[in-house]
Write a protein that holds these residues in place. Structure first.
Motif, short mmCIF file in Angstrom:
data_model
loop_
_atom_site.label_atom_id
_atom_site.label_comp_id
_atom_site.label_asym_id
_atom_site.label_seq_id
_atom_site.Cartn_x
_atom_site.Cartn_y
_atom_site.Cartn_z
N THR A 121 -13.55 9.50 -125.30
CA THR A 121 -14.09 10.38 -124.26
C THR A 121 -14.15 9.64 -122.93
N ASN A 151 -19.76 11.08 -120.19
CA ASN A 151 -20.99 10.77 -120.92
C ASN A 151 -21.51 11.97 -121.71
N TYR A 177 -19.54 12.35 -124.74
CA TYR A 177 -19.88 11.26 -125.65
C TYR A 177 -21.17 11.57 -126.39
N LYS A 229 -20.57 11.98 -130.27
CA LYS A 229 -21.10 10.84 -131.03
C LYS A 229 -22.24 11.30 -131.92
N HIS A 279 -16.57 5.94 -126.36
CA HIS A 279 -16.61 6.18 -124.91
C HIS A 279 -15.68 5.18 -124.26
N LEU A 289 -24.51 7.79 -121.53
CA LEU A 289 -23.69 6.67 -122.01
C LEU A 289 -24.61 5.71 -122.77
N CYS A 345 -18.64 9.16 -115.83
CA CYS A 345 -18.90 10.52 -116.28
C CYS A 345 -18.52 11.53 -115.19
#
Ligand code: SF4
Ligand code: SF4
Lengths: 300, 180
Positions: A77, A80, A83, A87, A122, A156, A233
């Motif tokens: 990715t 953020n 992510y 995630k 990320h 992040l 981001c």
């Protein structure tokens, strides 16, 4: 074919395509061709969709991960927010087999399956861990003589924290190190780890209030006399870039700080032009910045 | 939903560092948690629409001595509100974008032009260029009931007294005139 597919999300391809171009160009220079993730959707955004309906959020997220798994890739990715969603969805589904089964029953209707055999990465985490600060430094042909305000962004740091990453210490430096590998200097400024203001759907709900948060950051960055903001981001990017215009209009200020995604900064250091990286396509005027880069605002 | 708000002992450390609380007097995270904990359904109007202001910055959570997962709690409170049919107008629009285009922020003419300048395909290789992909995610949203959830929600409006007092923007000339 690499073992990474590029997850674009919404804001990068549809508002700041320079970030997408910069990612592809810099990775290509690193010798990594990223696979396209055809048919990927919104991650979906963590603050809004997760709070509207968690099942929908998890189902769409797992489809995106499944698309990447079908290519036998880890998912990369550049955002953020993506992510945070991907995630977290990945972690929850890997942990909870009941939940995984439930999600897969729905995915089955579309011919996909979440297996949980790959990872969500990320781009900053990937570059730091797999290429390394030295690896980046080796790729720099035009070291940049810039004072940079690094903006990490909440989504992040938080997923890394939750996954017990060794990148998150009391004094977090991984992003600063990557920035400094380009020759630039990461300048300390007040409230560096503070939010850009936009997240969680707040930008849509109460834009003025989010802009006042952004303005505080811009003030602190200005005091630190930076040449540009570097983020990881596209949504923070949007808030800082278009936000400066809105703030200037409402408050009679004249903020004009160029906003770059890390891949754009890295692209400059690798010798790509500002135009190739889409730095000229921001809302905030970047002409002076670009001119200085052209005139050898580089130390080389 | 995972939520551990019972651990909260109302010290207020969360509220004191919240950037949204600093901007909007009505946004008081500790109070919302307390109301949620006590099950004060009658006070719900105090919670919505304000609970939607959170930027999910995690500052409160980082500052909580009791390790309360505040952001999970905020999102869970929001989810409850949405499932009762309460959404903000702006968020309903975002929901419709997802349903119609598969993206919260879909492409537009300006973006397509910029993409072409950069040598990228005009439409990104996402669901925007894939009818099949779009139909898949529509199927999934039908299976989860998301389309109905968005369609049936009533829109919560933000009370007027909470909107920002516009800062006056004086040009130097105006300022000089004021003085004169
Ligand atoms: S900081 Fe933690 S314990 Fe204190 S009021 Fe907030 S949630 Fe409760
Ligand atoms: S996560 Fe939300 S409630 Fe917590 S500090 Fe940030 S804006 Fe405030």
């Amino acid at each position: 074919m690499s073992n990474l597919s590029l997850f674009l999300g919404c804001v990068a391809p549809n508002r700041y395509p320079g970030i997408e171009a910069a990612t592809k160009k810099t990775f290509s220079k690193l010798g990594i061709e990223l696979d396209d993730l055809e048919g990927a959707s919104c991650c979906p955004a963590p603050g809004v969709f997760r709070s509207f309906d968690k099942t929908t959020w998890l189902t769409l997220a797992s489809r995106n991960i499944a698309l990447s798994e079908e290519m036998d890739d880890d998912l990369l990715t550049i955002c953020n927010g993506c992510y945070s969603t991907l995630k977290e969805a990945e972690t929850e589904l890997k942990k909870d087999s009941g939940l995984k089964k439930e999600v897969n029953e729905k995915l089955f209707e579309t011919g996909h399956e979440f297996r949980g055999k790959h990872d969500v990465r990320h781009i900053i985490e990937y570059l730091y861990q797999d290429i390394g600060v030295d690896g980046i430094r080796e790729m720099v042909s035009n070291p940049l003589d810039l004072r940079v305000a690094v903006h990490y962004g909440c989504h992040l740091v938080q997923p890394l924290k939750e996954n017990d990453s060794e990148l998150v210490t009391d004094h977090i430096t991984f992003f600063d190190e990557l920035v400094e590998a380009t020759g630039a200097r990461s300048v300390e400024y007040e409230d560096k780890m503070m939010c850009c203001g936009a997240g969680g759907g707040a930008r849509a709900a109460v834009q003025d209030a989010t802009l006042r948060i952004t303005e505080k950051k811009l003030q602190n960055m200005t005091e630190a006399q930076v040449d540009c903001i570097v983020n990881a981001c596209p949504f923070c990017h949007l808030q800082f870039d278009t936000g400066q215009q809105d703030i200037n209009k409402n408050s009679c200020t004249n903020y004009e700080i160029p906003v770059l995604h890390y891949t754009q900064l890295l692209g400059l250091a690798m010798g790509f032009s500002s135009e190739e990286l889409g730095i000229n396509l921001n809302s905030t005027d970047t002409a002076v910045f670009i001119q200085r880069i052209k005139e050898g605002f580089v130390t080389a | 939903m995972i939520s551990n708000i019972e651990r909260c002992y109302q010290c207020g450390q969360c509220t004191s560092v919240c950037p949204m609380g600093e901007q909007e007097q009505t946004y008081r995270i500790r109070r919302f948690l307390q109301m949620e904990k006590l099950g004060l359904e009658s006070e719900e109007s105090m919670i919505t629409p304000f609970i939607f202001y959170c930027t999910t910055c995690y500052k409160c959570q980082d500052n909580c001595p009791q390790g309360v997962n505040l952001v999970d709690a905020v999102l869970a409170i929001r989810e409850k509100a949405v499932h009762k049919g309460k959404m903000l107008e702006a968020h309903k629009k975002v929901g419709q974008m997802l349903i119609n285009y598969g993206h919260a922020v879909p492409t537009n003419a300006d973006a397509m032009e910029k993409r072409a300048l950069l040598g990228l395909d005009e439409r990104p290789p996402t669901v925007q260029a894939s009818i099949e992909g779009l139909s898949e995610i529509k199927t999934l949203m039908r299976l989860t009931g998301f389309d109905n959830l968005v369609a049936e929600s009533k829109v919560e409006t933000i009370p007027e007294n909470t909107t920002m007092v516009q800062q006056a923007c004086f040009t130097q000339q105006q300022a000089a005139e004021e003085k004169a």
